[in-house]
Write a protein that holds these residues in place. Structure first.
Motif, mmCIF file in Angstrom:
data_model
loop_
_atom_site.group_PDB
_atom_site.id
_atom_site.type_symbol
_atom_site.label_atom_id
_atom_site.label_comp_id
_atom_site.label_asym_id
_atom_site.label_seq_id
_atom_site.Cartn_x
_atom_site.Cartn_y
_atom_site.Cartn_z
ATOM 1 N N HIS A 143 -11.234 5.373 -9.930
ATOM 2 C CA HIS A 143 -10.038 6.176 -9.700
ATOM 3 C C HIS A 143 -9.239 6.289 -10.994
ATOM 4 O O HIS A 143 -9.308 5.405 -11.842
ATOM 5 C CB HIS A 143 -9.100 5.530 -8.666
ATOM 6 N N HIS A 144 -8.452 7.336 -11.093
ATOM 7 C CA HIS A 144 -7.396 7.429 -12.095
ATOM 8 C C HIS A 144 -6.141 7.837 -11.349
ATOM 9 O O HIS A 144 -6.047 8.954 -10.844
ATOM 10 C CB HIS A 144 -7.740 8.455 -13.174
ATOM 11 N N ASN A 145 -5.190 6.900 -11.230
ATOM 12 C CA ASN A 145 -3.992 7.132 -10.423
ATOM 13 C C ASN A 145 -4.350 7.579 -9.011
ATOM 14 O O ASN A 145 -3.646 8.378 -8.397
ATOM 15 C CB ASN A 145 -3.079 8.163 -11.087
ATOM 16 N N PHE A 170 -19.852 0.448 -0.840
ATOM 17 C CA PHE A 170 -18.728 0.619 -1.751
ATOM 18 C C PHE A 170 -18.126 2.017 -1.665
ATOM 19 O O PHE A 170 -16.901 2.167 -1.618
ATOM 20 C CB PHE A 170 -19.155 0.305 -3.184
ATOM 21 N N ILE A 171 -18.965 3.043 -1.616
ATOM 22 C CA ILE A 171 -18.392 4.386 -1.539
ATOM 23 C C ILE A 171 -17.681 4.585 -0.204
ATOM 24 O O ILE A 171 -16.680 5.310 -0.120
ATOM 25 C CB ILE A 171 -19.447 5.486 -1.780
ATOM 26 N N ASN A 172 -18.136 3.905 0.818
ATOM 27 C CA ASN A 172 -17.456 4.021 2.111
ATOM 28 C C ASN A 172 -16.158 3.231 2.150
ATOM 29 O O ASN A 172 -15.230 3.589 2.868
ATOM 30 C CB ASN A 172 -18.411 3.618 3.243
ATOM 31 N N GLU A 173 -16.081 2.148 1.370
ATOM 32 C CA GLU A 173 -14.790 1.470 1.228
ATOM 33 C C GLU A 173 -13.777 2.401 0.577
ATOM 34 O O GLU A 173 -12.598 2.431 0.965
ATOM 35 C CB GLU A 173 -14.957 0.197 0.393
ATOM 36 N N ILE A 174 -14.234 3.177 -0.399
ATOM 37 C CA ILE A 174 -13.339 4.132 -1.058
ATOM 38 C C ILE A 174 -12.904 5.217 -0.087
ATOM 39 O O ILE A 174 -11.719 5.554 -0.001
ATOM 40 C CB ILE A 174 -14.038 4.732 -2.301
ATOM 41 N N VAL A 175 -13.850 5.762 0.653
ATOM 42 C CA VAL A 175 -13.520 6.814 1.630
ATOM 43 C C VAL A 175 -12.560 6.294 2.694
ATOM 44 O O VAL A 175 -11.628 6.997 3.102
ATOM 45 C CB VAL A 175 -14.810 7.346 2.286
ATOM 46 N N ASP A 176 -12.753 5.072 3.130
ATOM 47 C CA ASP A 176 -11.933 4.499 4.204
ATOM 48 C C ASP A 176 -10.551 4.066 3.732
ATOM 49 O O ASP A 176 -9.691 3.741 4.559
ATOM 50 C CB ASP A 176 -12.650 3.302 4.834
ATOM 51 N N PRO A 232 -8.126 5.813 1.268
ATOM 52 C CA PRO A 232 -7.736 6.864 0.322
ATOM 53 C C PRO A 232 -6.402 6.615 -0.368
ATOM 54 O O PRO A 232 -6.095 7.283 -1.350
ATOM 55 C CB PRO A 232 -7.668 8.113 1.200
ATOM 56 N N ASN A 233 -5.616 5.665 0.149
ATOM 57 C CA ASN A 233 -4.311 5.356 -0.427
ATOM 58 C C ASN A 233 -4.304 3.921 -0.959
ATOM 59 O O ASN A 233 -5.202 3.126 -0.672
ATOM 60 C CB ASN A 233 -3.205 5.537 0.620
ATOM 61 N N TYR A 234 -3.266 3.582 -1.695
ATOM 62 C CA TYR A 234 -3.187 2.264 -2.320
ATOM 63 C C TYR A 234 -2.687 1.234 -1.300
ATOM 64 O O TYR A 234 -1.557 0.768 -1.343
ATOM 65 C CB TYR A 234 -2.261 2.323 -3.535
ATOM 66 N N ASP A 235 -3.586 0.877 -0.384
ATOM 67 C CA ASP A 235 -3.243 -0.056 0.676
ATOM 68 C C ASP A 235 -3.609 -1.477 0.268
ATOM 69 O O ASP A 235 -3.947 -1.744 -0.884
ATOM 70 C CB ASP A 235 -3.927 0.348 1.990
ATOM 71 N N ASP A 236 -3.565 -2.413 1.224
ATOM 72 C CA ASP A 236 -3.824 -3.821 0.912
ATOM 73 C C ASP A 236 -5.233 -4.041 0.373
ATOM 74 O O ASP A 236 -5.466 -4.971 -0.418
ATOM 75 C CB ASP A 236 -3.603 -4.689 2.152
ATOM 76 N N PHE A 237 -6.179 -3.207 0.800
ATOM 77 C CA PHE A 237 -7.551 -3.349 0.303
ATOM 78 C C PHE A 237 -7.568 -3.255 -1.212
ATOM 79 O O PHE A 237 -8.213 -4.063 -1.895
ATOM 80 C CB PHE A 237 -8.446 -2.270 0.917
ATOM 81 N N TRP A 238 -6.861 -2.260 -1.776
ATOM 82 C CA TRP A 238 -6.831 -2.082 -3.219
ATOM 83 C C TRP A 238 -5.877 -3.062 -3.897
ATOM 84 O O TRP A 238 -6.165 -3.559 -4.991
ATOM 85 C CB TRP A 238 -6.444 -0.648 -3.572
ATOM 86 N N LYS A 239 -4.758 -3.340 -3.269
ATOM 87 C CA LYS A 239 -3.788 -4.254 -3.877
ATOM 88 C C LYS A 239 -4.399 -5.634 -4.105
ATOM 89 O O LYS A 239 -4.096 -6.302 -5.095
ATOM 90 C CB LYS A 239 -2.550 -4.363 -2.986
ATOM 91 N N LYS A 240 -5.264 -6.058 -3.198
ATOM 92 C CA LYS A 240 -5.918 -7.356 -3.355
ATOM 93 C C LYS A 240 -6.863 -7.374 -4.557
ATOM 94 O O LYS A 240 -7.207 -8.445 -5.059
ATOM 95 C CB LYS A 240 -6.692 -7.710 -2.080
#
Length: 619
Positions: free
Chosen positions: A189-191, A256-262, A264-272
């Motif tokens: 991702h970029h932003n 992994f690509i399905n984690e990205i699809v699921d 789409p926003n900067y939720d706890d999955f990405w914050k961790k």
């Protein structure tokens, strides 16, 4: 003459054979499984100098990787060891480890393993695996000197960065190189905008193995995405929408690509998976390395360095940024080019010998003399020379505002009246991100970061803003912040901003690059994309109100670049850059990864003349 050629050929073969056998002749190889605190065993290769003894002890230099420690087998040797030949010749104990879930190691692979609170002795993450590995090594490899260093580039750079948190007393030096710090802003991702140029890499990161593997088990999945043409853009042009591409090539099989699809926003999955908040109380020496033209991980090195600088006053913190693409400092090019731009000779060797080797030797070999490295060793990509700074960004740099004025002007003069520049954006006909068609057949695109941008300057879907010819050098040193004032007829839009160095019209050519016209060359210095949906929050995207003036603010990342007298500075703004980034439909949808072709909406984008590019000018 034939005898001379025969002798020369024999000498070359003998020399190359000697080089190939250096590791085998000078090191003993051992392969072991090191047990982590939760019982998972990690495969580890150890190369020990043959002359090691109680009187001749060596430090340990380690790389942990998801990309394989091959070759496997104690009678099979790497052709070279360590990050460079100078360190190899210093005779370290070199250690390579397959991380959890990869190749010969046990466990399950997780991308950007989240850091956890270590409430019990069984809680694990990459920092505990680093600690447990170091602890085993210093206790079980005979005649090591008790000092351990670690390094790695790209994904291994992440493991070196998170390994700084191991806090083992033997860990004396870490060098994260081109590290990921947060995949919401780097790599995939970029932003939050999806980097389409990574689409064909997902088999490497999203296919789990079910047994020990000494070769890449994901190759069959890679072959499904192979291109049959040198024109790499064909694959993307024929793929359809991102949603159609994922369904065609991955389905639900690639985790992994399905984690990205699921997400789409900067939720706890990405914050961790954001490493930066955890980089605290580091006490040893850290040298973070990056390339100004790294298309994969530019943000990571800059932000890791800046975070450690703020949170870890006891760390001996250093940053190095050179004129390199992703990991380009690890191999010598002779005459050093990025794409078509020449930066000097033997630049990688200079870094390896004078910076990297100096760093590890000082901290791992118990050298008592002072280390002669600055806080920041940075390459000026305009003047094409190394610069040393006591801090980064330099305190002497002054914030300066340039305005995106009417009539295509880029100037420090404040607008006296309201006006705007408008361009037409059609997601069905996106702006090409590059004219280098072969670049999209590689693992990831590399060359666009310094590519000639004159192909897009006069397009109706690109807005260009240019200074007058410079009468003096202008050096930008530090962060660049974009403050766009926009209005769109659509309900969503991306804004891709490029900082460009325009060469003089009479610039001469280079013999190594025949056919390249350097007169009026539009060299890209920096670029970044920002989805307007995330303008107020990456966690909660918001629709644009059509035709309403809105501010979109984001960072363009740092530069050290001198725009020389006789050159011009240009800013280009566009809303598509394909196939580098996925196309924004310009209609707000809840999940951009599920966009249908029917969602694609043509739009007019206004850039108001009070839009600002804020830079730091070094006087």
């Amino acid at each position: 003459m034939k005898k001379m050629l025969t002798l020369f050929a024999f000498f070359c073969i003998f020399y190359l054979s000697a080089q190939d056998n250096f590791v085998k002749d000078n090191f003993t190889k051992k392969e072991v499984y090191i047990t982590m605190r939760d019982g998972v065993k990690l495969f580890t290769s150890i190369y020990i100098p043959k002359d090691i003894s109680a009187k001749n002890k060596y430090p340990i230099l380690m790389q942990r990787t998801c990309y394989s420690v091959a070759p496997y087998g104690e009678d099979q040797f790497k052709k070279s060891l360590g990050p460079n030949k100078f360190l190899q010749n210093e005779k370290y104990i070199f250690v390579y480890q397959d991380v959890r879930g990869r190749y010969m190691s046990e466990g399950t692979f997780t991308n950007m393993t989240p850091q956890v609170n270590h409430k019990t002795k069984k809680d694990i993450d990459e920092s505990t695996d680093t600690y447990d590995t170091i602890d085993w090594l210093v206790k079980n490899v005979q005649n090591n000197n008790g000092n351990v260093g670690q390094y790695g580039t790209s994904y291994p750079g992440f493991y070196a960065a998170v390994g700084t948190l191991a806090d083992h007393p033997a860990l004396k030096a870490s060098s994260p190189q081109a590290p990921i710090s947060d995949v919401w802003y780097d790599d995939f991702h970029h932003n939050g905008a999806f980097m389409m140029g990574y689409f064909r890499t997902f088999p490497v990161f999203g296919v789990q193995k079910n047994k020990a593997e000494n070769a890449a088990w994901y190759i069959p999945a890679m072959k499904k995405l192979a291109s049959t043409s040198e024109d790499g853009s064909l694959f993307y042009n024929e793929m359809g929408t991102l949603k159609e591409g994922i369904e065609k090539y991955y389905g639900r099989e690639n985790f992994f690509i399905n984690e990205i699809v699921d997400h789409p926003n900067y939720d706890d999955f990405w914050k961790k998976r954001d490493l930066l908040p955890h980089l605290k109380n580091i006490k040893h020496a850290v040298m973070t390395v990056g390339g100004w033209f790294d298309a994969e991980d530019l943000r990571g090195p800059l932000h890791i360095y800046k975070t450690i600088e703020k949170t870890s006053p006891k760390a001996k913190n250093t940053i190095v940024m050179g004129p390199f693409s992703h990991g380009g400092w690890s191999h010598e090019m002779g005459k050093h080019f990025h794409n078509e731009v020449y930066f000097g000779d033997s630049i990688a060797t200079f870094y390896q010998k004078n910076i990297e080797t100096t760093f590890f030797n000082h901290y791992l070999k118990n050298e008592k003399s002072a280390i002669n490295l600055p806080e920041a060793y940075m390459f000026d990509t305009g003047k094409k020379e190394w610069k040393q700074f006591a801090e980064w960004p330099p305190k002497a740099a002054q914030k300066t505002q340039f305005y995106l004025r009417e009539n295509g002007k880029f100037t420090t003069e404040t607008p006296s009246s309201a006006s705007f520049t408008e361009y037409f954006s059609d997601p069905n006909k996106p702006v090409p991100s590059s004219t280098n068609l072969k670049d999209f057949n590689g693992f990831t695109p590399r060359n666009y970061m310094s590519e000639d941008q004159r192909f897009s300057e006069n397009r109706p879907d690109v807005a260009s803003f240019t200074t007058e010819i410079l009468t003096d050098d202008i050096t930008l040193a530090g962060e660049i912040k974009v403050k766009l004032k926009i209005a769109s007829t659509g309900s969503d839009a991306d804004f891709f901003v490029k900082l460009i160095d325009i060469y003089p019209a009479d610039e001469k050519g280079i013999k190594e690059k025949p056919g390249v016209i350097y007169g009026n060359y539009h060299q890209m210095v920096r670029s970044e994309i920002m989805p307007a949906r995330f303008r107020n929050s990456f966690e909660k995207p918001e629709t644009l109100v059509p035709n309403q003036e809105t501010e979109v603010v984001f960072n363009l990342q740092d530069v050290l670049h001198t725009f020389k007298k006789g050159h011009k500075i240009q800013i280009q703004v566009q809303s598509t850059a394909y196939p580098l980034f996925a196309v924004n439909p310009q209609k707000f949808v809840e999940n951009p990864y599920k966009t249908e072709k029917s969602d694609y909406t043509k739009a007019f984008q206004k850039i108001f003349n009070n839009s600002v590019i804020e830079v730091e000018v070094l006087k």
